[in-house]
Write a protein that holds these residues in place. Structure first.
Motif, PDB file in Angstrom:
ATOM      1  N   ASN A 146       0.863  -1.188   0.000  1.00 55.74           N
ATOM      2  CA  ASN A 146       0.000   0.000   0.000  1.00 55.74           C
ATOM      3  C   ASN A 146       0.892   1.229   0.000  1.00 55.74           C
ATOM      4  O   ASN A 146       1.752   1.369   0.876  1.00 55.74           O
ATOM      5  N   VAL A 147       0.688   2.125  -0.950  1.00 48.85           N
ATOM      6  CA  VAL A 147       1.436   3.381  -1.000  1.00 48.85           C
ATOM      7  C   VAL A 147       0.492   4.497  -0.584  1.00 48.85           C
ATOM      8  O   VAL A 147      -0.574   4.678  -1.171  1.00 48.85           O
ATOM      9  N   VAL A 148       0.892   5.228   0.452  1.00 50.58           N
ATOM     10  CA  VAL A 148       0.085   6.335   0.967  1.00 50.58           C
ATOM     11  C   VAL A 148       1.018   7.513   1.215  1.00 50.58           C
ATOM     12  O   VAL A 148       1.888   7.446   2.093  1.00 50.58           O
ATOM     13  N   GLY A 149       0.854   8.566   0.430  1.00 53.73           N
ATOM     14  CA  GLY A 149       1.736   9.723   0.571  1.00 53.73           C
ATOM     15  C   GLY A 149       3.177   9.331   0.309  1.00 53.73           C
ATOM     16  O   GLY A 149       3.489   8.741  -0.724  1.00 53.73           O
ATOM     17  N   ASP A 150       4.054   9.633   1.257  1.00 56.32           N
ATOM     18  CA  ASP A 150       5.479   9.326   1.120  1.00 56.32           C
ATOM     19  C   ASP A 150       5.868   7.981   1.727  1.00 56.32           C
ATOM     20  O   ASP A 150       7.055   7.698   1.892  1.00 56.32           O
ATOM     21  N   TRP A 151       4.887   7.161   2.082  1.00 51.54           N
ATOM     22  CA  TRP A 151       5.157   5.886   2.746  1.00 51.54           C
ATOM     23  C   TRP A 151       4.612   4.703   1.958  1.00 51.54           C
ATOM     24  O   TRP A 151       3.570   4.803   1.309  1.00 51.54           O
ATOM     25  N   ILE A 152       5.313   3.583   2.072  1.00 50.19           N
ATOM     26  CA  ILE A 152       4.873   2.306   1.521  1.00 50.19           C
ATOM     27  C   ILE A 152       4.711   1.351   2.703  1.00 50.19           C
ATOM     28  O   ILE A 152       5.630   1.203   3.517  1.00 50.19           O
ATOM     29  N   TYR A 153       3.549   0.728   2.812  1.00 53.96           N
ATOM     30  CA  TYR A 153       3.262  -0.242   3.867  1.00 53.96           C
ATOM     31  C   TYR A 153       3.170  -1.611   3.216  1.00 53.96           C
ATOM     32  O   TYR A 153       2.578  -1.756   2.145  1.00 53.96           O
ATOM     33  N   TYR A 154       3.749  -2.639   3.859  1.00 56.00           N
ATOM     34  CA  TYR A 154       3.775  -3.958   3.234  1.00 56.00           C
ATOM     35  C   TYR A 154       4.007  -5.064   4.256  1.00 56.00           C
ATOM     36  O   TYR A 154       4.513  -4.819   5.351  1.00 56.00           O
ATOM     37  N   SER A 155       3.628  -6.275   3.875  1.00 57.25           N
ATOM     38  CA  SER A 155       3.982  -7.473   4.635  1.00 57.25           C
ATOM     39  C   SER A 155       5.359  -7.912   4.166  1.00 57.25           C
ATOM     40  O   SER A 155       5.590  -8.067   2.968  1.00 57.25           O
ATOM     41  N   ASN A 156       6.246  -8.132   5.112  1.00 57.39           N
ATOM     42  CA  ASN A 156       7.612  -8.525   4.796  1.00 57.39           C
ATOM     43  C   ASN A 156       7.721 -10.050   4.860  1.00 57.39           C
ATOM     44  O   ASN A 156       7.843 -10.628   5.933  1.00 57.39           O
ATOM     45  N   VAL A 157       7.645 -10.684   3.702  1.00 55.01           N
ATOM     46  CA  VAL A 157       7.724 -12.143   3.624  1.00 55.01           C
ATOM     47  C   VAL A 157       9.068 -12.627   4.167  1.00 55.01           C
ATOM     48  O   VAL A 157       9.158 -13.689   4.778  1.00 55.01           O
ATOM     49  N   SER A 158      10.112 -11.828   3.990  1.00 53.35           N
ATOM     50  CA  SER A 158      11.449 -12.186   4.470  1.00 53.35           C
ATOM     51  C   SER A 158      11.522 -12.196   5.995  1.00 53.35           C
ATOM     52  O   SER A 158      12.448 -12.765   6.570  1.00 53.35           O
ATOM     53  N   ASP A 159      10.566 -11.549   6.661  1.00 58.60           N
ATOM     54  CA  ASP A 159      10.539 -11.484   8.124  1.00 58.60           C
ATOM     55  C   ASP A 159       9.173 -11.947   8.642  1.00 58.60           C
ATOM     56  O   ASP A 159       8.445 -11.202   9.302  1.00 58.60           O
ATOM     57  N   ASN A 160       8.810 -13.175   8.300  1.00 57.09           N
ATOM     58  CA  ASN A 160       7.633 -13.841   8.873  1.00 57.09           C
ATOM     59  C   ASN A 160       6.306 -13.121   8.594  1.00 57.09           C
ATOM     60  O   ASN A 160       5.378 -13.205   9.387  1.00 57.09           O
ATOM     61  N   MET A 161       6.235 -12.360   7.499  1.00 58.87           N
ATOM     62  CA  MET A 161       5.016 -11.623   7.101  1.00 58.87           C
ATOM     63  C   MET A 161       4.660 -10.492   8.061  1.00 58.87           C
ATOM     64  O   MET A 161       3.513 -10.053   8.120  1.00 58.87           O
ATOM     65  N   TYR A 162       5.633 -10.007   8.823  1.00 56.94           N
ATOM     66  CA  TYR A 162       5.359  -8.898   9.728  1.00 56.94           C
ATOM     67  C   TYR A 162       5.133  -7.622   8.925  1.00 56.94           C
ATOM     68  O   TYR A 162       5.617  -7.467   7.806  1.00 56.94           O
ATOM     69  N   LEU A 163       4.405  -6.698   9.521  1.00 52.61           N
ATOM     70  CA  LEU A 163       4.047  -5.440   8.878  1.00 52.61           C
ATOM     71  C   LEU A 163       5.210  -4.449   8.967  1.00 52.61           C
ATOM     72  O   LEU A 163       5.771  -4.235  10.044  1.00 52.61           O
ATOM     73  N   TYR A 164       5.540  -3.845   7.831  1.00 55.92           N
ATOM     74  CA  TYR A 164       6.626  -2.870   7.739  1.00 55.92           C
ATOM     75  C   TYR A 164       6.150  -1.628   7.007  1.00 55.92           C
ATOM     76  O   TYR A 164       5.156  -1.661   6.285  1.00 55.92           O
ATOM     77  N   LYS A 165       6.921  -0.554   7.169  1.00 59.18           N
ATOM     78  CA  LYS A 165       6.745   0.628   6.337  1.00 59.18           C
ATOM     79  C   LYS A 165       8.125   1.125   5.927  1.00 59.18           C
ATOM     80  O   LYS A 165       9.126   0.879   6.610  1.00 59.18           O
ATOM     81  N   ILE A 166       8.167   1.806   4.795  1.00 52.97           N
ATOM     82  CA  ILE A 166       9.395   2.404   4.283  1.00 52.97           C
ATOM     83  C   ILE A 166       9.001   3.641   3.484  1.00 52.97           C
ATOM     84  O   ILE A 166       7.930   3.672   2.863  1.00 52.97           O
ATOM     85  N   ARG A 167       9.833   4.664   3.517  1.00 47.78           N
ATOM     86  CA  ARG A 167       9.548   5.865   2.723  1.00 47.78           C
ATOM     87  C   ARG A 167       9.725   5.553   1.239  1.00 47.78           C
ATOM     88  O   ARG A 167      10.476   4.659   0.862  1.00 47.78           O
ATOM     89  N   THR A 168       9.061   6.315   0.404  1.00 45.05           N
ATOM     90  CA  THR A 168       9.144   6.090  -1.040  1.00 45.05           C
ATOM     91  C   THR A 168      10.532   6.392  -1.601  1.00 45.05           C
ATOM     92  O   THR A 168      10.815   6.031  -2.740  1.00 45.05           O
ATOM     93  N   ASP A 169      11.409   6.998  -0.794  1.00 46.23           N
ATOM     94  CA  ASP A 169      12.795   7.197  -1.236  1.00 46.23           C
ATOM     95  C   ASP A 169      13.712   6.078  -0.735  1.00 46.23           C
ATOM     96  O   ASP A 169      14.919   6.106  -0.953  1.00 46.23           O
ATOM     97  N   GLY A 170      13.139   5.071  -0.036  1.00 47.61           N
ATOM     98  CA  GLY A 170      13.906   3.924   0.434  1.00 47.61           C
ATOM     99  C   GLY A 170      14.488   4.074   1.826  1.00 47.61           C
ATOM    100  O   GLY A 170      15.146   3.165   2.326  1.00 47.61           O
ATOM    101  N   THR A 171      14.228   5.181   2.494  1.00 46.01           N
ATOM    102  CA  THR A 171      14.749   5.387   3.849  1.00 46.01           C
ATOM    103  C   THR A 171      13.662   5.088   4.876  1.00 46.01           C
ATOM    104  O   THR A 171      12.489   4.962   4.548  1.00 46.01           O
ATOM    105  N   GLY A 172      14.075   4.998   6.119  1.00 47.84           N
ATOM    106  CA  GLY A 172      13.129   4.898   7.224  1.00 47.84           C
ATOM    107  C   GLY A 172      12.391   3.583   7.342  1.00 47.84           C
ATOM    108  O   GLY A 172      11.289   3.535   7.887  1.00 47.84           O
ATOM    109  N   GLU A 173      12.993   2.490   6.875  1.00 45.50           N
ATOM    110  CA  GLU A 173      12.312   1.196   7.001  1.00 45.50           C
ATOM    111  C   GLU A 173      12.077   0.880   8.480  1.00 45.50           C
ATOM    112  O   GLU A 173      12.990   0.947   9.292  1.00 45.50           O
TER     113      GLU A 173
END
Length: 97
Positions: free
Chosen positions: A25-52
């Motif tokens: 999900n992309v909302v404003g400057d953030w991307i929210y996603y399930s991280n399959v690499s980390d047990n499907m936990y919920l993550y966010k990251i900025r659209t510039d790749g920072t702030g994971e």
């Protein structure tokens, strides 16, 4: 599938993370996603790749961002599944009844 961003003309492809990302999900400057690499936990990251940031310790599926809330579904063993909501900053994680 990793997260990338690219301009609408096809140039400027930039890798944003090295996580297998799902339910994006992309909302404003953030991307929210399930991280399959980390047990499907919920993550966010900025659209510039920072702030994971990891937001929870639940296997998160069917993510939907509405206002300041992220709604998601988790299916612990021996249940039919439970709906939760959590603030976009990772606070106030609670079951939706």
């Amino acid at each position: 599938m990793y997260l990338y961003k690219i301009r609408t003309d096809g140039t400027g492809k930039t890798k944003l993370n090295s996580d297998q990302s799902y339910d994006i999900n992309v909302v404003g400057d953030w991307i929210y996603y399930s991280n399959v690499s980390d047990n499907m936990y919920l993550y966010k990251i900025r659209t510039d790749g920072t702030g994971e940031t990891k937001l929870n310790n639940d296997k998160s599926q069917s993510i939907s961002v509405v206002g300041d809330w992220i709604y998601y579904f988790t299916k612990p063993s021996n249940t039919s599944g439970i709906h939760y909501k959590i603030r976009t900053d990772g606070t106030e994680n609670q079951q939706v009844k």
